[in-house]
Write an enzyme that holds these catalytic residues in place. Structure first.
Site, PDB file in Angstrom:
ATOM      1  N   THR A  80      20.799 -32.828  -0.416  1.00 21.05           N
ATOM      2  CA  THR A  80      20.235 -31.663   0.289  1.00 21.05           C
ATOM      3  C   THR A  80      18.970 -32.020   1.062  1.00 21.05           C
ATOM      4  O   THR A  80      18.677 -31.413   2.091  1.00 21.05           O
ATOM      5  CB  THR A  80      19.962 -30.543  -0.741  1.00 21.05           C
ATOM      6  OG1 THR A  80      21.215 -30.153  -1.296  1.00 21.05           O
ATOM      7  CG2 THR A  80      19.316 -29.323  -0.116  1.00 21.05           C
ATOM      8  N   SER A  89      25.563 -35.917  -3.297  1.00 24.89           N
ATOM      9  CA  SER A  89      25.598 -36.759  -4.499  1.00 24.89           C
ATOM     10  C   SER A  89      26.849 -36.596  -5.373  1.00 24.89           C
ATOM     11  O   SER A  89      27.174 -37.514  -6.131  1.00 24.89           O
ATOM     12  CB  SER A  89      24.313 -36.612  -5.310  1.00 24.89           C
ATOM     13  OG  SER A  89      24.247 -35.397  -5.987  1.00 24.89           O
ATOM     14  N   THR A 135      20.482 -33.785  -5.802  1.00 22.07           N
ATOM     15  CA  THR A 135      20.034 -33.456  -7.168  1.00 22.07           C
ATOM     16  C   THR A 135      21.200 -33.440  -8.175  1.00 22.07           C
ATOM     17  O   THR A 135      20.992 -33.665  -9.356  1.00 22.07           O
ATOM     18  CB  THR A 135      19.349 -32.075  -7.200  1.00 22.07           C
ATOM     19  OG1 THR A 135      20.260 -31.103  -6.692  1.00 22.07           O
ATOM     20  CG2 THR A 135      18.063 -32.064  -6.424  1.00 22.07           C
ATOM     21  N   ASP A 136      22.419 -33.150  -7.674  1.00 21.19           N
ATOM     22  CA  ASP A 136      23.540 -32.933  -8.607  1.00 21.19           C
ATOM     23  C   ASP A 136      23.785 -34.108  -9.556  1.00 21.19           C
ATOM     24  O   ASP A 136      24.052 -33.900 -10.736  1.00 21.19           O
ATOM     25  CB  ASP A 136      24.832 -32.648  -7.825  1.00 21.19           C
ATOM     26  CG  ASP A 136      24.839 -31.267  -7.186  1.00 21.19           C
ATOM     27  OD1 ASP A 136      23.931 -30.466  -7.487  1.00 21.19           O
ATOM     28  OD2 ASP A 136      25.757 -30.985  -6.392  1.00 21.19           O
TER      29      ASP A 136
HETATM   30  N1  ASP Z   1      24.871 -30.751  -3.701  1.00 22.30           N
HETATM   31  C1  ASP Z   1      23.633 -31.427  -3.370  1.00 22.30           C
HETATM   32  C2  ASP Z   1      23.772 -32.906  -3.719  1.00 22.30           C
HETATM   33  O1  ASP Z   1      23.639 -33.230  -4.884  1.00 22.30           O
HETATM   34  C3  ASP Z   1      22.544 -30.795  -4.100  1.00 22.30           C
HETATM   35  C4  ASP Z   1      21.191 -31.336  -3.825  1.00 22.30           C
HETATM   36  O2  ASP Z   1      20.956 -32.362  -3.243  1.00 22.30           O
HETATM   37  O3  ASP Z   1      20.267 -30.644  -4.289  1.00 22.30           O
HETATM   38  O4  ASP Z   1      23.955 -33.703  -2.862  1.00 22.30           O
END
Ligand code: ASP
Length: 335
Positions: free
Chosen positions: A12, A57, A90-91
């Site tokens: 993100t 991710s 973050t995932d």
């Molecule tokens: N779906 C995103 C990822 O993990 C979430 C994020 O980056 O916060 O790439």
């Protein structure tokens, strides 16, 4: 030695909102190094950007993690480099950061960061997280701390951290441990060091490791199917201390007889997995059949560790020594 390299992988932090939803932005990674405040950090001679990938991710694979680990080690060999910041979604940040923590040869600081809010979103957290991460890398206390995760002004140990909230910027937490420290204004304060950190240096990894969660009424067919599908190692997320339903216990026994290591974790994310219960499917019963207790309860952490340990050995009893560091050895009747 004041150079910091930012290795970008996507997430993100490098995404924008389009009409259909949030998607990767092709210039998203470049923007990460263009934070004006980075120019004013004392002790920072140079920032270099290395675009490793620009993927969400959930698309990250074990092969990507392995490539990333080798790249980061190579970057850290440069004497001018003080440390590395890795940007990521973050995932699965907790998986990749733990993978790096276990496999990196260098003790130079590596800080992983991310954003919960995309580039154009009100209150976006990416730039601040990058700034705090660079500050953390440059902290004199960061050397030898292991791989860290820095978001929302907190610094966590990769081994301990997990994503706890689907949407909130205060999503990363280390249940049962707490953060290693904080970044407050321009000051980095470490309060403690992770004493359970370990490194497992290996030449290869085993990618075919599955993570399966049991459930009430589970008849063990998913576990058996995973073994039949060719998974060479299985992490089984049980309940509580590491317990499963009776039919799953039978499946565990069958899978171990096929020579496949089964590592038991727990859906509780605090405490130690430990063979207390001797009823059918209880942890002590599973261990008697040859199952390995992960101690660290979080399934996705054990999955990363098993991939790395199986790069070194496929012997179930040898694998056990990596996971049961605090469990006294007892006779295990299986095989
Ligand atoms: N779906 C995103 C990822 O993990 C979430 C994020 O980056 O916060 O790439």
């Amino acid at each position: 030695m004041g150079k910091v390299v930012i290795v970008t992988t996507g997430g993100t932090i490098a995404m924008v909102k389009e009409r259909e939803g949030v998607v990767p932005y092709d210039k998203g990674n470049i923007l990460i190094s263009e934070i004006p405040e980075l120019r004013d950090i004392p002790g920072l001679d140079k920032i270099e950007l290395y675009e490793f990938a620009n993927i969400p991710s959930p698309h990250m694979t074990p092969a990507d993690m392995w490539r990333l680990s080798k790249l980061v080690d190579e970057i850290l060999e440069d004497e001018e480099v003080a440390g590395v910041v890795v940007t990521h979604g973050t995932d699965t940040l907790e998986e990749t950061s733990y993978f790096l923590d276990l496999t990196l040869k260098s003790e130079k600081p590596v800080v992983c960061t991310a954003a919960m809010r995309n580039i154009g979103e009100l209150g976006t957290d990416g730039p601040r997280n990058v700034l705090s991460s660079v500050r953390t890398v440059l902290s004199p206390q960061a050397y030898g701390m292991g791989v860290m995760v820095c978001l929302n002004d907190e610094i966590h140990a990769a081994r301990e951290v997990t994503k706890t909230y689907t949407s909130n910027v205060a999503t990363f937490d280390s249940p049962g441990y707490g953060p290693l420290g904080i970044v407050d204004e321009d000051v980095v304060i470490f309060n403690r060091k992770s004493l359970t950190r370990e490194r497992i240096l290996t030449d290869k990894i085993e990618e075919k490791v599955a993570l399966i969660k049991t459930f009430t009424g589970d008849n063990g067919s998913v576990l058996k199917a995973a073994a039949q599908m060719g998974y060479r190692g299985i992490v089984l997320e049980g309940f509580g201390r590491g317990n499963v339903p009776p039919d799953v216990a039978d499946a565990v026994g069958e899978v171990i007889k096929m020579g496949i290591p089964v590592v038991i974790t727990s859906r509780c994310f605090k405490g130690r997995v430990y063979p207390v219960y001797a009823y059918k499917g209880g942890g002590a019963d599973l261990r008697k059949m040859g199952a390995i207790m992960s101690e660290h309860p979080i399934g996705q952490k054990a999955k990363i560790k098993l991939m790395i340990v199986m790069g070194k050995t496929t012997d179930i009893e040898e694998i056990r020594t990596y996971f049961e560091r605090t469990i006294k050895r007892r006779t295990i009747e299986h095989g």
